[in-house]
Design a protein around this motif. Sequence first.
Motif, PDB file in Angstrom:
ATOM      1  N   LYS A 173      -5.754   1.408  -7.184  1.00 13.03           N
ATOM      2  CA  LYS A 173      -5.091   2.382  -8.055  1.00 13.03           C
ATOM      3  C   LYS A 173      -3.582   2.339  -7.861  1.00 13.03           C
ATOM      4  CE  LYS A 173      -9.005   3.869  -9.600  1.00 13.03           C
ATOM      5  NZ  LYS A 173      -9.487   3.255 -10.859  1.00 13.03           N
ATOM      6  N   GLY A 174      -3.190   2.202  -6.603  1.00 16.48           N
ATOM      7  CA  GLY A 174      -1.766   2.173  -6.311  1.00 16.48           C
ATOM      8  C   GLY A 174      -1.084   0.981  -6.950  1.00 16.48           C
ATOM      9  N   ILE A 175      -1.630  -0.181  -6.723  1.00 24.74           N
ATOM     10  CA  ILE A 175      -0.974  -1.380  -7.245  1.00 24.74           C
ATOM     11  C   ILE A 175      -1.097  -1.426  -8.761  1.00 24.74           C
ATOM     12  CG2 ILE A 175      -2.902  -3.016  -7.119  1.00 24.74           C
ATOM     13  CD1 ILE A 175      -0.819  -4.993  -5.972  1.00 24.74           C
ATOM     14  N   LEU A 187       1.433   7.105  -6.587  1.00 20.31           N
ATOM     15  CA  LEU A 187       0.311   8.001  -6.902  1.00 20.31           C
ATOM     16  C   LEU A 187       0.640   9.437  -6.503  1.00 20.31           C
ATOM     17  CD1 LEU A 187      -2.728   5.830  -5.753  1.00 20.31           C
ATOM     18  CD2 LEU A 187      -2.004   6.331  -8.095  1.00 20.31           C
ATOM     19  N   PRO A 201      -7.682   8.498  -5.836  1.00 27.69           N
ATOM     20  CA  PRO A 201      -6.388   9.164  -5.700  1.00 27.69           C
ATOM     21  C   PRO A 201      -6.542  10.675  -5.779  1.00 27.69           C
ATOM     22  CG  PRO A 201      -6.190   7.300  -7.184  1.00 27.69           C
ATOM     23  CD  PRO A 201      -7.650   7.426  -6.851  1.00 27.69           C
ATOM     24  N   LEU A 223      -9.091 -10.929   0.239  1.00 27.58           N
ATOM     25  CA  LEU A 223     -10.016 -11.836   0.918  1.00 27.58           C
ATOM     26  C   LEU A 223     -11.215 -11.081   1.465  1.00 27.58           C
ATOM     27  CD1 LEU A 223      -7.874 -14.447   2.862  1.00 27.58           C
ATOM     28  CD2 LEU A 223      -8.510 -14.323   0.464  1.00 27.58           C
ATOM     29  N   LYS A 224     -10.947  -9.977   2.117  1.00 24.00           N
ATOM     30  CA  LYS A 224     -12.032  -9.234   2.766  1.00 24.00           C
ATOM     31  C   LYS A 224     -12.694  -8.282   1.790  1.00 24.00           C
ATOM     32  CE  LYS A 224     -12.039  -5.553   5.026  1.00 24.00           C
ATOM     33  NZ  LYS A 224     -11.360  -4.448   5.673  1.00 24.00           N
ATOM     34  N   GLY A 231       2.414   1.722  -3.389  1.00 25.03           N
ATOM     35  CA  GLY A 231       1.400   2.117  -4.361  1.00 25.03           C
ATOM     36  C   GLY A 231       1.036   3.579  -4.232  1.00 25.03           C
ATOM     37  N   ILE A 232       0.723   3.977  -3.023  1.00 25.34           N
ATOM     38  CA  ILE A 232       0.281   5.362  -2.843  1.00 25.34           C
ATOM     39  C   ILE A 232       1.449   6.318  -3.045  1.00 25.34           C
ATOM     40  CG2 ILE A 232       0.622   5.583  -0.347  1.00 25.34           C
ATOM     41  CD1 ILE A 232      -2.152   6.967  -0.383  1.00 25.34           C
ATOM     42  N   ASP A 256     -11.515  -4.129  -2.257  1.00 23.02           N
ATOM     43  CA  ASP A 256     -12.552  -3.134  -1.971  1.00 23.02           C
ATOM     44  C   ASP A 256     -12.000  -1.733  -1.739  1.00 23.02           C
ATOM     45  OD1 ASP A 256     -11.372  -4.102   0.316  1.00 23.02           O
ATOM     46  OD2 ASP A 256     -13.104  -3.661   1.565  1.00 23.02           O
ATOM     47  N   GLU A 257     -10.686  -1.621  -1.593  1.00 27.26           N
ATOM     48  CA  GLU A 257     -10.126  -0.295  -1.379  1.00 27.26           C
ATOM     49  C   GLU A 257      -9.651   0.306  -2.698  1.00 27.26           C
ATOM     50  OE1 GLU A 257      -7.052  -0.734   1.486  1.00 27.26           O
ATOM     51  OE2 GLU A 257      -8.422  -1.311   3.098  1.00 27.26           O
ATOM     52  N   GLN A 258     -10.336   1.317  -3.119  1.00 25.33           N
ATOM     53  CA  GLN A 258      -9.997   1.935  -4.390  1.00 25.33           C
ATOM     54  C   GLN A 258      -8.551   2.404  -4.429  1.00 25.33           C
ATOM     55  OE1 GLN A 258     -11.277   5.712  -7.225  1.00 25.33           O
ATOM     56  NE2 GLN A 258     -12.546   5.250  -5.456  1.00 25.33           N
ATOM     57  N   LEU A 259      -8.132   3.015  -3.340  1.00 23.98           N
ATOM     58  CA  LEU A 259      -6.771   3.553  -3.294  1.00 23.98           C
ATOM     59  C   LEU A 259      -5.738   2.458  -3.506  1.00 23.98           C
ATOM     60  CD1 LEU A 259      -5.979   6.199  -0.576  1.00 23.98           C
ATOM     61  CD2 LEU A 259      -5.806   6.365  -3.059  1.00 23.98           C
ATOM     62  N   PHE A 260      -5.985   1.321  -2.861  1.00 16.25           N
ATOM     63  CA  PHE A 260      -5.059   0.219  -3.015  1.00 16.25           C
ATOM     64  C   PHE A 260      -5.036  -0.267  -4.461  1.00 16.25           C
ATOM     65  CE2 PHE A 260      -3.907  -4.267  -2.942  1.00 16.25           C
ATOM     66  CZ  PHE A 260      -2.724  -4.217  -2.230  1.00 16.25           C
ATOM     67  N   LYS A 293      -9.714   4.598   2.762  1.00 15.30           N
ATOM     68  CA  LYS A 293      -8.870   4.025   1.714  1.00 15.30           C
ATOM     69  C   LYS A 293      -9.670   3.774   0.444  1.00 15.30           C
ATOM     70  CE  LYS A 293      -5.062   1.985   4.279  1.00 15.30           C
ATOM     71  NZ  LYS A 293      -4.365   0.750   4.684  1.00 15.30           N
ATOM     72  N   ASN A 294     -10.961   3.676   0.599  1.00 16.29           N
ATOM     73  CA  ASN A 294     -11.784   3.484  -0.579  1.00 16.29           C
ATOM     74  C   ASN A 294     -12.189   4.815  -1.192  1.00 16.29           C
ATOM     75  OD1 ASN A 294     -13.312   2.304  -2.571  1.00 16.29           O
ATOM     76  ND2 ASN A 294     -15.117   2.130  -1.264  1.00 16.29           N
ATOM     77  N   THR A 295     -11.211   5.696  -1.405  1.00 19.17           N
ATOM     78  CA  THR A 295     -11.514   6.939  -2.115  1.00 19.17           C
ATOM     79  C   THR A 295     -10.600   7.026  -3.318  1.00 19.17           C
ATOM     80  OG1 THR A 295      -9.886   8.232  -0.906  1.00 19.17           O
ATOM     81  CG2 THR A 295     -12.079   8.133   0.031  1.00 19.17           C
ATOM     82  N   ASN A 321     -17.019 -12.505  -0.629  1.00 20.71           N
ATOM     83  CA  ASN A 321     -15.618 -12.370  -0.247  1.00 20.71           C
ATOM     84  C   ASN A 321     -14.685 -13.146  -1.174  1.00 20.71           C
ATOM     85  OD1 ASN A 321     -15.190 -15.095   0.621  1.00 20.71           O
ATOM     86  ND2 ASN A 321     -16.272 -14.617   2.523  1.00 20.71           N
ATOM     87  N   PHE A 329     -13.470 -15.984   6.754  1.00 18.76           N
ATOM     88  CA  PHE A 329     -13.736 -16.040   5.324  1.00 18.76           C
ATOM     89  C   PHE A 329     -14.282 -17.391   4.901  1.00 18.76           C
ATOM     90  CE2 PHE A 329     -10.124 -13.117   5.841  1.00 18.76           C
ATOM     91  CZ  PHE A 329     -10.820 -11.968   5.570  1.00 18.76           C
ATOM     92  N   PHE A 361       0.837  -1.199   0.000  1.00 11.82           N
ATOM     93  CA  PHE A 361       0.000   0.000   0.000  1.00 11.82           C
ATOM     94  C   PHE A 361       0.873   1.250   0.000  1.00 11.82           C
ATOM     95  CE2 PHE A 361      -2.432   3.369   2.019  1.00 11.82           C
ATOM     96  CZ  PHE A 361      -3.595   3.344   1.263  1.00 11.82           C
ATOM     97  N   GLU A 373     -14.523  -4.178  -7.180  1.00 10.52           N
ATOM     98  CA  GLU A 373     -14.430  -3.770  -5.777  1.00 10.52           C
ATOM     99  C   GLU A 373     -15.118  -4.751  -4.833  1.00 10.52           C
ATOM    100  OE1 GLU A 373     -16.068  -0.119  -4.518  1.00 10.52           O
ATOM    101  OE2 GLU A 373     -17.762  -0.168  -5.894  1.00 10.52           O
TER     102      GLU A 373
END
Lengths: 225, 225
Positions: free
Chosen positions: B18-20, A23, A113, B60-61, A19-20, B12-16, A109-111, B66, A225, A16, B37
């Motif tokens: 986009k970063g990766i 960005l 960039p 996973l989450k 990645g960021i 589910d994390e957009q930022l993650f 985190k789900n926003t 899931n 899970f 993470f 997502e």
Amino acid sequence: MENKIKIILADDEQLFRKGIRFLLEKEECFDVIFEAENGQELIDFISTTEEFPDIILMDLKMPEVNGVEATKIIHKTHSDIRIIALTSYGGKSFITNMIDVGASSYLLKNTSPKTVVHTIQEVHDKGFYYDDEVMKTIHENLLSSSGKRIKCDLDKKLLSKREIEVLELICAQYTTSQIAEKLFISPRTVDGHRNNLLLKTQSKNVAGLVIYGIQKKLIEISPDF
Amino acid sequence: MENKIKIILADDEQLFRKGIRFLLEKEECFDVIFEAENGQELIDFISTTEEFPDIILMDLKMPEVNGVEATKIIHKTHSDIRIIALTSYGGKSFITNMIDVGASSYLLKNTSPKTVVHTIQEVHDKGFYYDDEVMKTIHENLLSSSGKRIKCDLDKKLLSKREIEVLELICAQYTTSQIAEKLFISPRTVDGHRNNLLLKTQSKNVAGLVIYGIQKKLIEISPDF
DNA sequence: TGAAAATCAGGTATTAATACCTATTGTAAA
DNA sequence: TTTACAATAGGTATTAATACCTGATTTTCA
């Protein structure tokens, strides 16, 4: 441009961070000067470096020292450093808690960039900024009675350190005598602590204590899970 | 180069994401063709698209469906698509569980971008790959397997309707006799049910039952906000 | 420094939980 | 129609938890 905004990333997930970092470094005006993988590392860096950051992007869930504690400490000693919480958890108590200990903004985190970039710039310029979504949560919290706030604050201060230790062990399914062994105290003392826990959390039995612990995030439960 | 490795990101994390995505697209040979997502979105895409991915990086989450469920479903219908688990949870059960349902590799979010790139290439070439750290966990698990496998199977056994009812009431802090009253059965029966619950969930006491209930979402806990 | 709180620990009860048993009934699947 | 298991319930122990006392140190903080 000389006056780049100096940023530190604090997050336990290397991927993470990397990645960021990419960005952010796409933007000309940002300079990521350090990455910390936990709160302690961050505090150590801040207290020894001579190059202070303008902004810290802070995750909440970190080993050693978590984001809330780190924010509290850094805000006390270096109030000029702006701290932006950046986490996947959007619960009201986390938001208000982080702001309470000195965060200038709160990002999920789900926003996008774009939002992150914008938030950093706003915080750097104005000293604070809140995304619409987060603002909504804050607003709702203010609406939902000032009475509850006091209760919330009391709740947080309710348990002592030792009581929390005992609570953690109770949640880990240890018996009173096992807990006593682990903490090097008499079972009687553990008994007393458990009793106080039941009183303070208004629980009827250990089931209530476990639920309390999980609700207050005093205890981590691994997701299923 | 025409034969790029086609990748889907499910997180589910957009930022993650986009970063990766940036990290991956720095490599010439990777092409991120879709971002999902949650598991449902991923399954929907796979079942309607005509451009199949070579690799899926799967968190996973995720909400809705899931990562484990999504992997199970996709592996059944499209066994040629390689799935790499990418998550922050490094527990043994998570790893073996994911491999069991069809994952070709397992990566922790706290690894280097280099490792991710390498893993994708290895999985694409050989069909599987495990990082040293993950391999160690798998190895440890295999060492202590024969005895624990049975327990695992027990774990998977579902709780009966009645047992779930009892579990709910236990979590609601009722005593055995109170539960008996509520269900119009003998306290002894409740006793038996609780005993079975302890066995099936491998718990030591009610604390364990409460945690199990919350983990499996059999019990709803109202967050503390 | 003085007051309040946290931490420690003992005594004495009662109640609840847990560990082993066994056994009957109904139901659903193989 | 066996087989299996869920749901029922009783017996008998032991251990753990909870309730209600008491009081002594140490820490913290205003």
